[in-house]
Design a protein around this motif. Structure first.
Motif, mmCIF file in Angstrom:
data_model
loop_
_atom_site.group_PDB
_atom_site.id
_atom_site.type_symbol
_atom_site.label_atom_id
_atom_site.label_comp_id
_atom_site.label_asym_id
_atom_site.label_seq_id
_atom_site.Cartn_x
_atom_site.Cartn_y
_atom_site.Cartn_z
ATOM 1 N N VAL A 53 0.827 -1.204 0.000
ATOM 2 C CA VAL A 53 0.000 0.000 0.000
ATOM 3 C C VAL A 53 0.864 1.258 0.000
ATOM 4 N N ARG A 54 1.913 1.266 0.785
ATOM 5 C CA ARG A 54 2.798 2.448 0.802
ATOM 6 C C ARG A 54 3.448 2.669 -0.558
ATOM 7 N N ALA A 55 3.979 1.604 -1.162
ATOM 8 C CA ALA A 55 4.672 1.733 -2.447
ATOM 9 C C ALA A 55 3.700 2.120 -3.558
ATOM 10 N N LEU A 56 2.576 1.434 -3.632
ATOM 11 C CA LEU A 56 1.620 1.727 -4.684
ATOM 12 C C LEU A 56 0.999 3.110 -4.491
ATOM 13 N N GLY A 57 0.711 3.468 -3.248
ATOM 14 C CA GLY A 57 0.180 4.802 -2.970
ATOM 15 C C GLY A 57 1.150 5.896 -3.396
ATOM 16 N N ALA A 58 2.434 5.681 -3.115
ATOM 17 C CA ALA A 58 3.452 6.662 -3.509
ATOM 18 C C ALA A 58 3.514 6.809 -5.029
ATOM 19 N N GLU A 59 3.470 5.694 -5.735
ATOM 20 C CA GLU A 59 3.512 5.746 -7.205
ATOM 21 C C GLU A 59 2.277 6.451 -7.774
ATOM 22 N N LEU A 60 1.126 6.140 -7.217
ATOM 23 C CA LEU A 60 -0.102 6.771 -7.701
ATOM 24 C C LEU A 60 -0.107 8.270 -7.406
ATOM 25 N N ARG A 61 0.401 8.671 -6.237
ATOM 26 C CA ARG A 61 0.497 10.101 -5.917
ATOM 27 C C ARG A 61 1.464 10.785 -6.872
ATOM 28 N N THR A 62 2.593 10.148 -7.154
ATOM 29 C CA THR A 62 3.585 10.719 -8.069
ATOM 30 C C THR A 62 2.976 10.907 -9.457
ATOM 31 N N ALA A 63 2.139 9.954 -9.858
ATOM 32 C CA ALA A 63 1.485 10.035 -11.163
ATOM 33 C C ALA A 63 0.294 11.000 -11.157
ATOM 34 N N GLY A 64 -0.029 11.542 -9.967
ATOM 35 C CA GLY A 64 -1.138 12.479 -9.869
ATOM 36 C C GLY A 64 -2.497 11.813 -9.982
ATOM 37 N N ARG A 65 -2.583 10.538 -9.638
ATOM 38 C CA ARG A 65 -3.829 9.791 -9.746
ATOM 39 C C ARG A 65 -4.539 9.735 -8.401
ATOM 40 N N ALA A 66 -5.771 10.199 -8.353
ATOM 41 C CA ALA A 66 -6.591 10.066 -7.153
ATOM 42 C C ALA A 66 -6.931 8.587 -7.011
ATOM 43 N N HIS A 67 -6.773 8.067 -5.807
ATOM 44 C CA HIS A 67 -6.944 6.627 -5.653
ATOM 45 C C HIS A 67 -7.566 6.271 -4.313
#
Length: 75
Positions: A53-67
């Motif tokens: 969750v931490r890794a995927l959340g970080a990647e999604l935030r970096t990509a600017g994707r609301a998740h």
């Protein structure tokens, strides 16, 4: 009990995700839209879930994707 451990782990993960910086939205409507829903099956308080969750959340935030993360007790 096992159920308590699972809820505790999920609570810790959600707290860590909530503490992350918000995603800047280009428009007010975009701030409430979810781009990606991630379903995470869990069957115990496995620390790998938190890492995921931490890794995927970080990647999604970096990509600017609301998740959002949806945890499913599978067991």
């Amino acid at each position: 009990p096992r159920h308590h451990r699972e809820r505790s782990a999920v609570s810790q993960i959600l707290a860590a995700e909530a503490a992350s910086p918000p995603i800047p939205a280009p428009a007010a409507a975009a701030a409430t839209a979810i781009d990606v829903s991630v379903v995470v099956p869990i069957d115990n308080a496995d620390p790998d879930v938190e890492v995921l969750v931490r890794a995927l959340g970080a990647e999604l935030r970096t990509a600017g994707r609301a998740h959002e993360f949806v945890f499913v007790l599978d067991g």
